[in-house]
Design an enzyme around this catalytic site. Structure first.
Site, PDB file in Angstrom:
ATOM      1  N   ASP A  57      50.214  47.567  51.942  1.00 60.26           N
ATOM      2  CA  ASP A  57      48.993  48.129  51.392  1.00 60.26           C
ATOM      3  C   ASP A  57      48.856  49.584  51.808  1.00 60.26           C
ATOM      4  OD1 ASP A  57      46.749  46.880  49.836  1.00 60.26           O
ATOM      5  OD2 ASP A  57      47.277  45.172  51.096  1.00 60.26           O
TER       6      ASP A  57
ATOM      7  N   ASP B 239      45.480  50.342  47.424  1.00 62.39           N
ATOM      8  CA  ASP B 239      44.154  49.756  47.425  1.00 62.39           C
ATOM      9  C   ASP B 239      43.115  50.742  46.897  1.00 62.39           C
ATOM     10  OD1 ASP B 239      42.239  47.599  48.503  1.00 62.39           O
ATOM     11  OD2 ASP B 239      41.505  49.411  49.499  1.00 62.39           O
TER      12      ASP B 239
ATOM     13  N   GLU C  30      45.718  49.123  42.566  1.00 62.28           N
ATOM     14  CA  GLU C  30      44.469  48.427  42.255  1.00 62.28           C
ATOM     15  C   GLU C  30      43.558  49.500  41.663  1.00 62.28           C
ATOM     16  OE1 GLU C  30      41.127  45.695  44.534  1.00 62.28           O
ATOM     17  OE2 GLU C  30      41.766  47.574  45.438  1.00 62.28           O
TER      18      GLU C  30
ATOM     19  N   HIS D 181      44.020  37.774  47.489  1.00 60.96           N
ATOM     20  CA  HIS D 181      43.189  37.539  48.673  1.00 60.96           C
ATOM     21  C   HIS D 181      41.702  37.732  48.410  1.00 60.96           C
ATOM     22  CE1 HIS D 181      43.853  41.815  48.364  1.00 60.96           C
ATOM     23  NE2 HIS D 181      42.902  42.044  49.242  1.00 60.96           N
ATOM     24  N   ASP D 182      41.337  38.226  47.226  1.00 58.31           N
ATOM     25  CA  ASP D 182      39.934  38.517  46.920  1.00 58.31           C
ATOM     26  C   ASP D 182      39.315  37.561  45.912  1.00 58.31           C
ATOM     27  OD1 ASP D 182      39.380  40.666  48.612  1.00 58.31           O
ATOM     28  OD2 ASP D 182      40.193  42.140  47.208  1.00 58.31           O
TER      29      ASP D 182
END
Length: 544
Positions: free
Chosen positions: A99, A200, A249, A319-320
């Site tokens: 990330d 991210d 993202e 993960h979200d």
């Protein structure tokens, strides 16, 4: 010369380290746990691992608040552990991407600690400060939490800006010194040998002027704002020096704009984008499901809009978000397989989130203390609006990201083989049947279906290089499409609904002969009028 587009025929696997495998019995997963499970990932067939943040962090946001970009958070291990992971992964021909979190830092980062000391501090302009009073912020913008995007500092009479939590102050990308410090850090990791970044919140790094007036979208002032191209171009030029993969993202980047972000012939900045549109929810709070038709239409639009040179990042879990086999599927083998084949054979690079390949499901949370990310203020507001504690818990937990963060289910032991001690989040009781050890032994398991699916995708160039054509566009639950190159044509027919569907296939399909290459429903054969069972999927290959 290294292949700069290796990722086009690759399958990725996302590891959330805290929940993957604990090797030192502190209830928290670690880097050595990832090392231990590399043979499992190799056997699954993945080509690269995206590792969620392992940098030094106070963990206000589970590692997305970084206090030192070039250090490892001690609960995950050491830099030597990471170097060993990199070396052993590479020895297995598995790449590692990390990330890259550069929209903001932790408020414990040395830059912010200096910045907060006063207006004259040389690090003041590393962050976004503006004059304010305790009662009047510089503007009325909201963070993603719904609260003010500003936090007041009474010592200086100013407030600092943050699109996430107050402990995650946004960096000032307009400051060349900030950018140079970030670029130096990026090169440090790339020179260490990592294979790329998942970027991210990257579309938030540029902000509108503080007097920008919001019309409808409350986050418009920091979503793909004009001027971001300068920063993204600088980042691209660094990445182009290395044979690395970049995935952004990038909320606010539409499917039509995404081709300019991802097509190298249009000087695109990155290789691919995680779009955030596909989780089209229907139903009242606590019972929301993903709508199959909306899901299909979004994915098909992204396929079409990126057909001429761009590239997709394909995913159904991360993960979200909650577990896909709960909010789109019906928590069975059948639905997990249907979802898998539907998205993994689209044009793009597929990502599998840990446990997805087992059909892991949402956790049946019943008490607030079972959850890690629960906002008790919101819990109380919902309860005070007339809901019981049980109803409130259902509303709060159903779409919670904690569903994806429960420990990976390796076996049927007390803590699912994740740890010998009580984990940081509870293990789902269904680990007694849904676990790696059991599914390896079961030839009909979801895990073994994923292995076949990955092998199929890699063996046929039509899936990496071929075109996409949607069939039965408006059917409410059947997602059917063609993948075709100069040599082969494949037809995927999938029902993502809970009811059987009667469909009429077009003549251009029916006039050919088709061979089944992968299915979870042995009864499905090509006919003009076809009944597709709930959560049935079949992949056909044209033979003449």
């Amino acid at each position: 010369m290294a292949d700069k587009t290796w990722w086009k025929n690759a399958v990725g696997y996302q590891v959330y380290p805290r929940s993957f495998k604990d090797t030192n019995d502190d209830g928290v997963g670690d880097i050595r746990g990832i090392i231990e499970k590399l043979p499992y990932l190799k056997d699954l067939g993945v080509d690269f691992i995206w590792v969620n943040p392992i940098y030094k962090s106070p963990n206000v946001d589970n590692g997305y608040d970084i206090s030192d970009y070039e250090s490892i958070e001690p609960e995950f291990g050491t830099m030597d552990d990471f170097k060993e992971l990199l070396s052993k992964a590479h020895a297995l021909d598995i790449k590692i991407i990390l990330d890259l979190v550069v929209n903001h830092t932790s408020d414990q980062h040395p830059w912010f600690l200096e910045s907060k000391k006063g207006k004259d501090n040389p690090y003041r302009d590393y962050y976004l400060w503006a004059d304010a009073t305790e009662d009047k912020m510089p503007n009325d913008w909201k963070s993603f939490s719904g609260h003010s995007a500003w936090t007041y500092d009474k010592n200086s009479g100013q407030a600092y800006f943050h699109v996430f939590a107050a402990q995650q102050p946004d960096l000032n990308w307009k400051n060349p010194k900030v950018r140079q410090a970030i670029y130096k850090m990026i090169r440090w990791w790339l020179d260490l040998g990592i294979d790329g970044f998942r970027m991210d919140a990257i579309s938030h790094i540029q902000k509108e002027p503080w007097d920008f007036k919001i019309k409808d979208n409350p986050w418009a002032p920091f979503m793909n704002v004009k001027g971001i191209d300068k920063y993204m171009t600088e980042l691209r030029d660094i990445f182009n020096e290395y044979s690395v993969m970049t995935v952004g993202e990038a909320s606010g980047v539409t499917s039509r704009k995404a081709i300019n972000w991802t097509d190298p012939n249009r000087d695109g900045y990155i290789n691919m984008i995680f779009q955030l549109e596909q989780n089209v929810q229907v139903g009242k709070p606590g019972e929301q499901r993903i709508q199959p038709l909306g899901f299909k239409k979004v994915l098909a639009r992204w396929q079409r809009d990126l057909a001429d040179g761009g590239w997709n990042a394909l995913y159904v879990e991360n993960h979200d978000n909650p577990r896909i086999n709960t909010v789109l599927g019906n928590q069975t083998k059948q639905s997990a397989k249907a979802i898998a084949a539907t998205y993994m054979l689209l044009r793009g690079t597929p990502f599998i989130y840990q446990g997805q390949e087992l059909g892991m499901t949402n956790y049946p949370f019943t008490k607030p203390d079972q959850m890690d990310g629960l906002d008790m203020d919101i819990f109380k507001q919902i309860e005070q609006s007339g809901h019981s504690k049980e109803e409130t818990m259902k509303i709060m937990s159903h779409w919670s990201r904690d569903n994806a963060r429960t420990p990976m289910q390796w076996d049927d032991s007390k803590f699912a083989g994740f740890s010998d001690k009580t984990p940081w989040l509870a293990v789902n009781d269904n680990h007694q049947t849904i676990n790696v050890e059991a599914e390896i032994q079961d030839s009909d398991s979801i895990l073994n279906f994923y292995k076949k699916l990955i092998a199929l995708r890699k063996s046929e160039k039509a899936f990496s290089d071929g075109s996409f054509e949607l069939i039965l566009d408006n059917d409410p639950s059947v997602f059917s499409y063609l993948r075709k190159d100069s040599e082969q044509t494949f037809l995927i027919i999938s029902n993502l609904g809970e009811k059987s569907r009667n469909v009429t296939l077009p003549e251009k399909i029916v006039k050919h002969n088709w061979q089944v290459v992968l299915t979870n429903d042995e009864t499905l054969q090509i006919n003009k009028n076809l009944q597709v069972a709930p959560f049935a999927v079949t992949v056909f290959k044209k033979i003449n």
